[in-house]
Design a protein around this motif. Structure first.
Motif, PDB file in Angstrom:
ATOM      1  N   THR A  24       0.854  -1.046  -0.113  1.00 53.74           N
ATOM      2  CA  THR A  24       0.454   0.008  -0.154  1.00 53.74           C
ATOM      3  C   THR A  24       0.963   1.552   0.317  1.00 53.74           C
ATOM      4  N   ALA A  25       1.689   1.196   0.873  1.00 56.37           N
ATOM      5  CA  ALA A  25       2.557   2.399   0.574  1.00 56.37           C
ATOM      6  C   ALA A  25       3.705   2.697  -0.408  1.00 56.37           C
ATOM      7  N   ILE A  26       3.955   1.730  -1.028  1.00 56.01           N
ATOM      8  CA  ILE A  26       4.312   2.138  -2.142  1.00 56.01           C
ATOM      9  C   ILE A  26       3.392   2.343  -3.574  1.00 56.01           C
ATOM     10  N   GLU A  27       1.834   2.076  -3.616  1.00 59.52           N
ATOM     11  CA  GLU A  27       1.163   1.664  -4.417  1.00 59.52           C
ATOM     12  C   GLU A  27       0.691   2.853  -4.580  1.00 59.52           C
ATOM     13  N   SER A  28       0.631   2.961  -3.544  1.00 58.19           N
ATOM     14  CA  SER A  28      -0.550   4.392  -2.891  1.00 58.19           C
ATOM     15  C   SER A  28       0.349   5.973  -3.162  1.00 58.19           C
TER      16      SER A  28
END
Length: 128
Positions: free
Chosen positions: A30-34
């Motif tokens: 999530t931290a990367i994709e968002s």
């Protein structure tokens, strides 16, 4: 844990992890994709504007700030959980933990607050 950050060349890096073993709750993904990680790193690298002047619009600046705050919140909870581990499992004293985490052995009360916060969170999670 097998999360690796490898400097590939110059100012580039590659992050590798096993989603099942290293990120069962999906926080890394999530931290990367968002873009939370990107915004947080941008804020980290910009000591004067915390990454916000690089944004082109107020909406982008708000998104950057919200993303950085969301990631910081998760990391704050994780840090508190680490304090519990350091104290309960490794049997480190409050002064030792305060020196290691806050660079001040006299900040034992801050470490105890972190510990208590993690304990309350664990109790609340158990009630769910």
């Amino acid at each position: 844990m097998s999360v690796f950050v490898t400097k590939t060349s110059g100012h580039s890096a590659e992050i590798t992890w096993d989603p099942e073993a290293d990120d069962p709750q999906g926080y890394i993904g999530t931290a990367i994709e968002s873009d939370q990680l990107a915004y947080a790193l941008e804020a980290l690298g910009d000591p004067e504007g915390a990454g916000l002047p690089a944004q082109r619009s107020p909406e982008q600046a708000v998104q950057a700030a919200a993303s950085t705050a969301a990631l910081a919140s998760v990391l704050k909870r994780r840090s508190a959980q680490q304090v519990v581990y350091l104290h309960d499992e490794l049997k480190l004293g409050w002064r030792t933990i305060a020196k290691s985490l806050l660079d001040d052995p006299e900040k034992q009360s801050s470490i105890r607050r972190m510990y208590n916060s993690a304990q309350r969170q664990a109790e609340t999670k158990g009630d769910a």
